[in-house]
Design a protein around this motif. Structure first.
Motif, mmCIF file in Angstrom:
data_model
loop_
_atom_site.group_PDB
_atom_site.id
_atom_site.type_symbol
_atom_site.label_atom_id
_atom_site.label_comp_id
_atom_site.label_asym_id
_atom_site.label_seq_id
_atom_site.Cartn_x
_atom_site.Cartn_y
_atom_site.Cartn_z
ATOM 1 N N ARG A 84 23.243 45.198 40.443
ATOM 2 C CA ARG A 84 22.277 44.420 41.222
ATOM 3 C C ARG A 84 22.360 42.930 40.881
ATOM 4 N NH1 ARG A 84 22.723 48.542 43.164
ATOM 5 N NH2 ARG A 84 21.143 50.119 43.686
ATOM 6 N N ILE A 85 22.520 42.608 39.607
ATOM 7 C CA ILE A 85 22.608 41.200 39.202
ATOM 8 C C ILE A 85 23.899 40.574 39.711
ATOM 9 C CG2 ILE A 85 22.807 39.641 37.219
ATOM 10 C CD1 ILE A 85 20.944 41.558 35.706
ATOM 11 N N GLN A 86 24.999 41.291 39.582
ATOM 12 C CA GLN A 86 26.279 40.740 40.018
ATOM 13 C C GLN A 86 26.315 40.527 41.527
ATOM 14 O OE1 GLN A 86 29.018 43.576 38.242
ATOM 15 N NE2 GLN A 86 29.437 42.181 36.542
ATOM 16 N N GLU A 87 25.631 41.370 42.274
ATOM 17 C CA GLU A 87 25.566 41.182 43.731
ATOM 18 C C GLU A 87 24.827 39.896 44.092
ATOM 19 O OE1 GLU A 87 23.585 44.593 45.243
ATOM 20 O OE2 GLU A 87 25.229 45.978 44.794
ATOM 21 N N ARG A 128 26.467 34.976 33.545
ATOM 22 C CA ARG A 128 26.947 35.835 32.474
ATOM 23 C C ARG A 128 25.924 36.937 32.236
ATOM 24 N NH1 ARG A 128 26.554 35.643 26.525
ATOM 25 N NH2 ARG A 128 28.483 36.425 25.598
ATOM 26 N N ILE A 129 26.407 38.121 31.846
ATOM 27 C CA ILE A 129 25.532 39.257 31.551
ATOM 28 C C ILE A 129 25.877 39.774 30.159
ATOM 29 C CG2 ILE A 129 24.894 41.613 32.192
ATOM 30 C CD1 ILE A 129 25.599 40.899 35.081
ATOM 31 N N LEU A 130 24.857 40.005 29.366
ATOM 32 C CA LEU A 130 25.023 40.653 28.065
ATOM 33 C C LEU A 130 24.230 41.954 28.113
ATOM 34 C CD1 LEU A 130 26.176 40.542 25.219
ATOM 35 C CD2 LEU A 130 24.114 39.337 24.494
ATOM 36 N N ALA A 131 24.953 43.064 28.178
ATOM 37 C CA ALA A 131 24.326 44.373 28.341
ATOM 38 C C ALA A 131 24.442 45.174 27.051
ATOM 39 C CB ALA A 131 24.980 45.120 29.500
ATOM 40 N N ALA A 152 27.629 47.772 27.585
ATOM 41 C CA ALA A 152 28.900 47.213 28.051
ATOM 42 C C ALA A 152 29.287 45.943 27.318
ATOM 43 C CB ALA A 152 28.835 46.945 29.555
ATOM 44 N N GLY A 153 28.326 45.286 26.673
ATOM 45 C CA GLY A 153 28.615 44.030 25.994
ATOM 46 C C GLY A 153 28.601 42.862 26.959
ATOM 47 N N ALA A 154 29.422 41.843 26.679
ATOM 48 C CA ALA A 154 29.420 40.606 27.465
ATOM 49 C C ALA A 154 30.289 40.759 28.708
ATOM 50 C CB ALA A 154 29.923 39.449 26.625
ATOM 51 N N LEU A 155 29.703 40.415 29.858
ATOM 52 C CA LEU A 155 30.415 40.397 31.134
ATOM 53 C C LEU A 155 30.365 38.970 31.633
ATOM 54 C CD1 LEU A 155 28.698 43.581 32.614
ATOM 55 C CD2 LEU A 155 30.933 43.452 31.498
ATOM 56 N N GLU A 156 31.486 38.309 31.587
ATOM 57 C CA GLU A 156 31.504 36.875 31.850
ATOM 58 C C GLU A 156 31.519 36.568 33.342
ATOM 59 O OE1 GLU A 156 31.139 34.660 29.600
ATOM 60 O OE2 GLU A 156 31.379 35.921 27.826
ATOM 61 N N GLY A 157 30.652 35.652 33.749
ATOM 62 C CA GLY A 157 30.715 35.077 35.084
ATOM 63 C C GLY A 157 31.227 33.650 34.960
ATOM 64 N N ASP A 158 31.191 32.924 36.040
ATOM 65 C CA ASP A 158 31.561 31.501 36.011
ATOM 66 C C ASP A 158 30.331 30.720 35.579
ATOM 67 O OD1 ASP A 158 32.349 28.929 36.331
ATOM 68 O OD2 ASP A 158 32.853 29.098 38.457
ATOM 69 N N ARG A 159 30.213 30.452 34.281
ATOM 70 C CA ARG A 159 28.980 29.901 33.728
ATOM 71 C C ARG A 159 28.772 28.439 34.085
ATOM 72 N NH1 ARG A 159 28.106 31.395 27.661
ATOM 73 N NH2 ARG A 159 25.926 31.251 28.318
ATOM 74 N N THR A 160 29.789 27.812 34.675
ATOM 75 C CA THR A 160 29.624 26.399 35.057
ATOM 76 C C THR A 160 29.268 26.244 36.536
ATOM 77 O OG1 THR A 160 31.985 26.151 35.583
ATOM 78 C CG2 THR A 160 31.306 25.707 33.320
#
Length: 287
Positions: free
Chosen positions: A64-67, A73-76, A79-87
């Motif tokens: 839901r968040i990725q959509e 960025r997501i830290l679950a 699953a751990g860290a799922l990197e998005g484009d943080r800039t």
């Protein structure tokens, strides 16, 4: 009157709406499967567990968040860290997800568990959501805008401490050894001087209890990172004060060492009493 663009109630309204929706959807999944057979495996060597339900609920929330916010960025928890484009948004945004806070409770059939979601901008929590699937209650907070539950705005503990002692709760991180002398000294003092010391195995459930005034205080020793931002935001926005064990301002967050995540939380008027309790175990090396 239309709020200014930087009004915090508008700035993160969409994020809170998404977090509430995702937490409730995950909660419905957990509630529907609570009495089912599901896979359970050990998580590390300290007795913690992870279940199939943790993973399913987490995948739902992450999706839901990725959509909606694909650049974040997501830290679950699992699953751990799922990197998005943080800039992409010109700022550092990280979602923290605990899809099933209280997994050990679920495994033994104890219905005491919640779903927790936080959004941090930098190291500061901006949104906190805790949902209880058992009672279908949700508690939310936006930084600078207060904390709310089913009965409206929460204001933390509102009563004077009982002569019989405060009703307190305790949590410690998974990395704390069972024979840790500091943890042992703290718990011993708290158990002797409190009316009751709760150990729920679900810190976010405890934070929600403190925010709505069901308990008088909460003491944590080297608390887990994933739970802290959502829970602490609920509490502080409800008027609760959080201090480090030595009485200094609490500066713990999800990215620092666990030694920075030891705390005392309660209403400001009770803080001298609570800090005195903690201080009684200083000889054992409390920091």
């Amino acid at each position: 009157m239309t709020p200014a663009p930087d009004d915090p109630s508008e700035q993160f309204a969409a994020e809170r709406e998404l977090a509430v929706s995702a937490a409730r959807e995950a909660g419905a999944l957990l509630r529907s499967r609570f009495q089912d057979d599901y896979r359970v495996r050990a998580k590390g060597d300290d007795g913690d567990v992870v279940t199939e339900l943790d993973v399913l609920a987490e995948e739902l929330i992450v999706g839901r968040i990725q959509e909606r916010f694909p650049h974040d960025r997501i830290l679950a928890e699992e699953a751990g860290a799922l990197e998005g484009d943080r800039t992409a948004n010109g700022t550092s945004r990280t979602w923290l997800i605990d899809p099933l806070d209280g997994s050990n409770n679920v495994v033994i059939g104890l219905p005491a568990y919640v779903v927790g979601i936080a959004l941090c901008v930098g190291d500061a929590a901006a949104v906190g959501v805790v949902h209880d699937p058992v009672t279908d209650r949700t508690w939310t907070a936006l930084t600078g805008c207060g904390a709310y539950g089913p009965l409206g705005r929460m204001t933390g503990p509102g009563r004077a401490l009982s002569p019989a002692g405060p009703l307190l709760a305790w949590t410690q991180g998974h990395g704390v050894a069972r024979d840790d002398p500091t943890a042992g000294a703290l718990k011993k003092v708290l158990e002797v001087r409190s009316r009751r010391l709760l150990q729920l195995w679900a810190p976010l459930l405890t934070w929600s209890m403190l925010a709505r005034g069901a308990i008088d205080g909460f003491v944590g020793y080297r608390a887990e990172a994933i739970d802290l931002p959502a829970g602490a935001l609920l509490a502080t926005e409800a008027g609760v004060e959080i201090r480090a064990l030595d009485g200094s301002p609490f500066r713990g967050n999800a990215t620092g060492p666990d030694t920075d995540r030891s705390f005392v939380a309660g209403r400001p008027d009770d803080m001298p009493y609570l800090l005195d309790l903690v201080g009684r175990s200083a000889a054992a090396g409390v920091r």
